[in-house]
Write a protein that holds these residues in place. Structure first.
Motif, short mmCIF file in Angstrom:
data_model
loop_
_atom_site.label_atom_id
_atom_site.label_comp_id
_atom_site.label_asym_id
_atom_site.label_seq_id
_atom_site.Cartn_x
_atom_site.Cartn_y
_atom_site.Cartn_z
N SER A 101 11.05 -1.60 63.47
CA SER A 101 11.21 -1.23 64.88
C SER A 101 11.70 0.21 64.97
O SER A 101 12.36 0.71 64.03
N PRO A 102 11.43 0.89 66.10
CA PRO A 102 11.91 2.27 66.26
C PRO A 102 13.43 2.35 66.12
O PRO A 102 13.96 3.32 65.58
N GLU A 103 14.15 1.31 66.58
CA GLU A 103 15.63 1.32 66.50
C GLU A 103 16.07 1.33 65.03
O GLU A 103 16.96 2.07 64.64
N PHE A 104 15.39 0.50 64.22
CA PHE A 104 15.73 0.43 62.79
C PHE A 104 15.46 1.79 62.13
O PHE A 104 16.28 2.32 61.39
N VAL A 105 14.28 2.36 62.43
CA VAL A 105 13.88 3.64 61.82
C VAL A 105 14.87 4.74 62.22
O VAL A 105 15.32 5.53 61.39
N GLU A 106 15.25 4.74 63.49
CA GLU A 106 16.16 5.78 63.99
C GLU A 106 17.52 5.69 63.29
O GLU A 106 18.09 6.69 62.85
N LYS A 107 18.00 4.45 63.13
CA LYS A 107 19.31 4.24 62.49
C LYS A 107 19.25 4.68 61.02
O LYS A 107 20.14 5.37 60.51
N LEU A 108 18.14 4.29 60.38
CA LEU A 108 17.94 4.62 58.97
C LEU A 108 17.99 6.13 58.73
O LEU A 108 18.72 6.64 57.87
N PHE A 109 17.19 6.87 59.53
CA PHE A 109 17.10 8.31 59.31
C PHE A 109 18.33 9.06 59.82
O PHE A 109 18.63 10.14 59.31
N SER A 110 19.05 8.48 60.78
CA SER A 110 20.31 9.12 61.20
C SER A 110 21.28 9.15 60.03
O SER A 110 21.97 10.14 59.80
N GLN A 111 21.32 8.02 59.29
CA GLN A 111 22.24 7.96 58.15
C GLN A 111 21.82 8.91 57.04
O GLN A 111 22.63 9.51 56.36
N LEU A 112 20.50 9.03 56.87
CA LEU A 112 19.99 9.80 55.73
C LEU A 112 19.94 11.31 55.96
O LEU A 112 19.87 12.08 55.00
N ALA A 113 19.93 11.71 57.26
CA ALA A 113 19.62 13.11 57.61
C ALA A 113 20.25 14.17 56.70
O ALA A 113 19.54 15.03 56.16
N PRO A 114 21.56 14.10 56.43
CA PRO A 114 22.17 15.22 55.67
C PRO A 114 21.65 15.35 54.24
O PRO A 114 21.68 16.43 53.67
N VAL A 115 21.17 14.22 53.66
CA VAL A 115 20.76 14.28 52.25
C VAL A 115 19.25 14.06 52.09
O VAL A 115 18.73 14.08 50.97
N TYR A 116 18.55 13.85 53.22
CA TYR A 116 17.15 13.40 53.16
C TYR A 116 16.28 14.27 52.23
O TYR A 116 15.56 13.75 51.37
N GLU A 117 16.35 15.60 52.40
CA GLU A 117 15.43 16.47 51.65
C GLU A 117 15.70 16.40 50.14
O GLU A 117 14.77 16.25 49.35
N LYS A 118 16.97 16.49 49.78
CA LYS A 118 17.33 16.50 48.35
C LYS A 118 16.90 15.18 47.69
O LYS A 118 16.36 15.17 46.59
N VAL A 119 17.13 14.07 48.39
CA VAL A 119 16.82 12.77 47.80
C VAL A 119 15.30 12.60 47.66
O VAL A 119 14.82 12.09 46.65
N SER A 120 14.53 13.07 48.64
CA SER A 120 13.05 12.93 48.53
C SER A 120 12.52 13.69 47.32
O SER A 120 11.64 13.20 46.62
N VAL A 121 13.06 14.89 47.11
CA VAL A 121 12.61 15.67 45.95
C VAL A 121 13.00 14.93 44.67
O VAL A 121 12.18 14.75 43.75
N ALA A 122 14.23 14.42 44.64
CA ALA A 122 14.72 13.78 43.41
C ALA A 122 13.91 12.52 43.09
O ALA A 122 13.45 12.34 41.97
N ILE A 123 13.70 11.64 44.08
CA ILE A 123 13.07 10.36 43.74
C ILE A 123 11.56 10.51 43.51
O ILE A 123 10.94 9.66 42.90
N SER A 124 10.97 11.61 43.99
CA SER A 124 9.54 11.82 43.71
C SER A 124 9.36 12.63 42.41
O SER A 124 8.24 12.99 42.06
N GLY A 125 10.46 12.94 41.74
CA GLY A 125 10.39 13.74 40.52
C GLY A 125 9.83 15.13 40.82
O GLY A 125 9.19 15.75 39.96
N GLY A 126 10.05 15.62 42.02
CA GLY A 126 9.60 16.97 42.39
C GLY A 126 8.15 17.01 42.88
O GLY A 126 7.68 18.03 43.39
N MET A 127 7.44 15.88 42.75
CA MET A 127 6.01 15.89 43.12
C MET A 127 5.79 16.21 44.60
O MET A 127 4.78 16.79 44.98
N ILE A 128 6.75 15.80 45.43
CA ILE A 128 6.60 15.99 46.87
C ILE A 128 6.43 17.49 47.20
O ILE A 128 5.69 17.85 48.13
#
Ligand SMILES: C[S@@+](CC[C@H](N)C(=O)[O-])C[C@H]1O[C@@H](n2cnc3c(N)ncnc32)[C@H](O)[C@@H]1O
Length: 235
Positions: free
Chosen positions: A4-31
Motif C-alpha cells: 500500500s502507499p502508506e506502507f511504502v511511504e513509511k518504509l522510505f521515510s525510515q530509509l531516507a538518510p541512508v537509502y543511497e549508501k545502502v543501495s550501492v552497498a547491497i548491489s555491490g556497486g552495480m547500481i
C-alpha cells in the motif's frame, strides 16, 4: 507483492538518510553502472531535443532523494528543468536541499497531478516495482508526455533463467537483507524488497505493458544477465 502507499511511504521515510549508501552497498556497486547507462541515454536524448532551442521539461517519477535530477542539475541545468514527484516527504527533503530551484512535490505516480502532454522526458528508476499498479503508472507517464516524448525506466526484473533467479532470491533474501538491515538499522525494508522482485513484470511483460499504454517505440536493454532492465520508450 504490491504494497500500500502508506506502507511504502513509511518504509522510505525510515530509509531516507541512508537509502543511497545502502543501495550501492547491497548491489555491490552495480547500481552505479545502471545509472550511468541511463545518464548516457539521457544525454543523447537531450542533445536531440535541445536542437530547437526550447527548454526541455523533464519529470522524474518516484524521484526519491533526487539522484536523477542531481545528474541533470550538474550537466544540463542550462537547458533542462526538472520536476520530481514522490510519495515520501522524507526522501524529497533531501532532493530539495540539493536542488533548491527545482520543484519536488509529494504525489502519487498512479494519479499524476499534471495536464496531458506537459513533459518532453519522464524517468522512473527503481520505483515502479514498489507501486500498487505499475501498469497504471506507465499509462500516467504516457499521458503527461508530449508526442515524441521519451519515457526511460530502470528496474529490477525476475531473471529469465530460473537458476539465476533462485541465486538472486537467496542473495537478496539473506546477504542483502542482513547487510541492508545492519547498514540502515532496520531489516524490514530489505525483507520486503526481496519479495518485491518476483511479483514484478518479466522483461517481456514490461515491454507489453509499455505498448499497451500506447508507446509506439519500446526498446528494452537487459543488464546483469537479464536481472535488470533499461527501458527506452517513445510516445
Ligand atoms: C527505491 S526508491 C528510488 C528512488 C529514486 N528513483 C532513485 O533511483 O534513487 C523508490 C521511491 O519510489 C517512491 N514511490 C513508491 N511508490 C510511489 C508512488 N505510487 N508514487 C510516487 N512515488 C512512489 C518511494 O517513496 C521511493 O522514494
Amino acid at each position: 507483492m504490491p504494497a500500500s502507499p502508506e506502507f511504502v511511504e513509511k518504509l522510505f521515510s525510515q530509509l531516507a538518510p541512508v537509502y543511497e549508501k545502502v543501495s550501492v552497498a547491497i548491489s555491490g556497486g552495480m547500481i552505479l553502472h545502471w545509472y550511468d547507462l541511463l545518464f548516457k541515454t539521457l544525454d543523447r536524448i537531450y542533445r536531440i531535443k535541445s536542437r530547437d532551442g526550447k527548454r526541455i521539461e523533464h519529470l522524474d517519477i518516484a524521484t526519491g532523494t533526487g539522484l536523477i535530477p542531481l545528474w541533470i542539475w550538474k550537466h544540463w541545468r542550462n537547458k533542462v528543468s526538472v520536476t520530481g514527484i514522490d510519495l515520501t516527504e522524507g526522501m524529497l527533503k533531501i532532493a530539495r536541499h540539493r536542488m533548491p530551484d527545482w520543484k519536488f512535490i509529494v504525489g502519487d505516480a498512479l494519479n499524476l497531478p499534471f495536464d496531458d502532454n506537459s513533459f518532453d522526458v519522464a524517468t522512473v528508476t527503481f520505483g515502479l516495482r514498489n507501486m500498487e499498479d505499475p501498469a497504471k503508472a506507465i499509462s500516467e507517464a504516457y499521458r503527461v508526455l508530449r508526442s515524441g516524448g521519451y519515457f526511460l525506466v530502470l528496474e529490477v526484473v525476475p531473471y529469465p533463467n530460473p537458476l539465476l533467479q533462485r541465486l538472486f532470491e537467496m542473495h537478496v533474501g539473506t546477504v542483502s537483507a542482513i547487510a541492508g538491515g545492519i547498514l540502515s538499522g532496520n531489516i524490514t525494508p530489505y525483507v520486503y524488497f526481496a519479495g518485491s522482485v518476483d511479483s514484478f513484470f518479466t522483461r517481456e511483460g514490461f515491454e507489453k505493458a509499455c505498448r499497451n499504454a500506447g508507446f509506439r517505440k519500446v526498446g528494452i536493454l537487459p543488464m546483469a544477465f537479464g536481472g535488470s532492465i533499461l527501458a527506452i520508450c517513445q510516445k
